[in-house]
Design an enzyme around this catalytic site. Structure first.
Site, mmCIF file in Angstrom:
data_model
loop_
_atom_site.group_PDB
_atom_site.id
_atom_site.type_symbol
_atom_site.label_atom_id
_atom_site.label_comp_id
_atom_site.label_asym_id
_atom_site.label_seq_id
_atom_site.Cartn_x
_atom_site.Cartn_y
_atom_site.Cartn_z
ATOM 1 N N TYR A 95 16.425 -1.415 10.177
ATOM 2 C CA TYR A 95 15.323 -2.634 9.554
ATOM 3 C C TYR A 95 15.769 -3.913 10.439
ATOM 4 O O TYR A 95 14.497 -4.520 10.565
ATOM 5 C CB TYR A 95 15.351 -2.673 8.194
ATOM 6 C CG TYR A 95 14.583 -4.033 7.699
ATOM 7 C CD1 TYR A 95 13.293 -4.042 7.798
ATOM 8 C CD2 TYR A 95 15.336 -5.148 7.255
ATOM 9 C CE1 TYR A 95 12.527 -5.004 7.455
ATOM 10 C CE2 TYR A 95 14.264 -6.325 7.211
ATOM 11 C CZ TYR A 95 13.210 -6.416 7.030
ATOM 12 O OH TYR A 95 12.412 -7.291 6.896
ATOM 13 N N CYS A 125 -4.180 -5.960 -8.422
ATOM 14 C CA CYS A 125 -5.198 -4.995 -7.848
ATOM 15 C C CYS A 125 -6.674 -5.810 -7.685
ATOM 16 O O CYS A 125 -7.234 -5.450 -6.665
ATOM 17 C CB CYS A 125 -5.281 -4.026 -8.722
ATOM 18 S SG CYS A 125 -3.917 -2.768 -8.532
ATOM 19 N N ASP A 141 10.187 -2.515 5.322
ATOM 20 C CA ASP A 141 10.814 -2.935 4.139
ATOM 21 C C ASP A 141 10.655 -2.490 2.713
ATOM 22 O O ASP A 141 9.604 -1.631 2.730
ATOM 23 C CB ASP A 141 10.961 -4.340 4.190
ATOM 24 C CG ASP A 141 9.796 -5.207 3.530
ATOM 25 O OD1 ASP A 141 9.124 -4.587 3.473
ATOM 26 O OD2 ASP A 141 9.902 -6.243 3.259
ATOM 27 N N GLU A 165 17.221 -12.762 8.146
ATOM 28 C CA GLU A 165 16.865 -11.503 7.780
ATOM 29 C C GLU A 165 18.130 -11.036 7.189
ATOM 30 O O GLU A 165 17.909 -10.047 6.343
ATOM 31 C CB GLU A 165 16.720 -10.568 9.298
ATOM 32 C CG GLU A 165 15.179 -10.686 9.698
ATOM 33 C CD GLU A 165 14.246 -10.253 8.876
ATOM 34 O OE1 GLU A 165 14.273 -9.549 7.777
ATOM 35 O OE2 GLU A 165 12.926 -11.004 8.930
ATOM 36 N N CYS A 215 -6.501 -7.578 -4.497
ATOM 37 C CA CYS A 215 -6.134 -6.779 -3.098
ATOM 38 C C CYS A 215 -7.383 -6.498 -2.205
ATOM 39 O O CYS A 215 -8.510 -5.835 -2.750
ATOM 40 C CB CYS A 215 -5.680 -5.249 -3.647
ATOM 41 S SG CYS A 215 -4.972 -4.368 -2.247
#
Length: 278
Positions: free
Chosen positions: A88, A168, A106, A5, A171
């Protein structure tokens, strides 16, 4: 999980993976890393950038070893108490490593939320309280589902709902996307990349490359004199020194880089010269 991370902050996976694998083979436990000098963490950080992250991981490893029986804590508050661990990172480790219900936000998640729910092309340039409230409201109450939700939205943003060329047509929530329904309005700002060539950051990175390669302190003369003029053999430290001198950085810029590294704890100076921290 904590190491990955921290390494992945502002750094793509393709660059992180070989460094992460090296770190985990060298230091499979926090105690292994804590037992090494901080300079070794910096050395093996390689060219990931933002090397202060290596110092923070080393400090976190020392705290985990001393205060948490050598185990990375699972609770958000205890993770947040570790050196260099922000909200985070603490939330991501708690959620993805330990299956805890935490609001993970994030860049990718922020972008999906902005388009899908608020109808804007990009989120605000800095995380806002309103974004955090929205993310918290959207998080499922079921613990297991909350972890999958965080991972799914993050992956959607990384793979489909990308910043520059969103896919898109692929999606799964395109019919509900407020941004598409609004006619895909352009962003209110244009993201700008950071300059690199000729900057103090570039020179600082080149100086760090020299210190990482060196097995003894580096004198100021070495930084200021081309390797060929010093009679250095090919390979070893002559390679990063050659790269540094090809930048043709003025002496005052080199000095700023060295002083900045000293101030940040990424280098030490002795009578023998400059070296990575002990």
């Amino acid at each position: 999980m904590l190491v990955s991370e921290v390494m992945l902050q502002q750094t793509p996976v393709v660059r992180v993976l070989p460094v992460w694998e090296d770190w985990m083979s060298r230091w499979p436990t926090p105690a292994d890393l804590a037992a090494e000098p901080a300079g070794e963490a910096v050395r093996h950080w390689g060219r990931l950038g933002y090397p202060r992250r290596a110092l923070r991981l080393h400090a976190a490893a020392a705290a985990i070893t001393a205060d948490h029986d050598g185990e990375v804590p699972a609770e958000y508050e205890r993770l947040l108490s570790l050196p260099g661990v922000g909200s985070y990172t603490a939330a991501a480790v708690a959620a993805f490593a330990y299956g805890r219900r935490q609001t993970v936000v994030d860049t990718n998640i922020r972008r999906v939320h902005a388009r899908l729910f608020t109808g804007t092309a990009l989120p605000a340039q800095a995380l806002t309280a309103a974004e955090m409230r929205l993310a918290t409201e959207l998080l499922p109450d079921d613990v297991g589902l909350s972890v999958r939700w965080n991972a799914a939205v993050m992956e959607l943003g990384a793979v489909v709902c990308t910043a520059r060329a969103p896919k898109c047509a692929d999606c799964p929530v395109r019919a509900e996307c407020a941004w598409r329904l609004a006619g895909e309005p352009p962003p209110s700002y244009v993201p700008k990349g950071q300059a690199w060539h000729g900057t103090d950051r570039q020179v600082r990175g080149a100086v760090m490359a020299v210190l990482r390669e060196a097995d003894s302190p580096v004198t100021a003369e070495l930084f200021l004199t081309p390797p060929a003029d010093l009679g250095l053999a090919p390979g070893g430290i002559s390679v990063p020194l050659g790269a540094l001198h090809r930048l043709s950085a003025p002496a005052e810029q080199l000095d700023r880089a060295l002083q900045g590294l000293l101030a940040d704890g990424l280098a030490e100076m002795s009578d023998a010269g400059y070296r990575l921290p002990s």
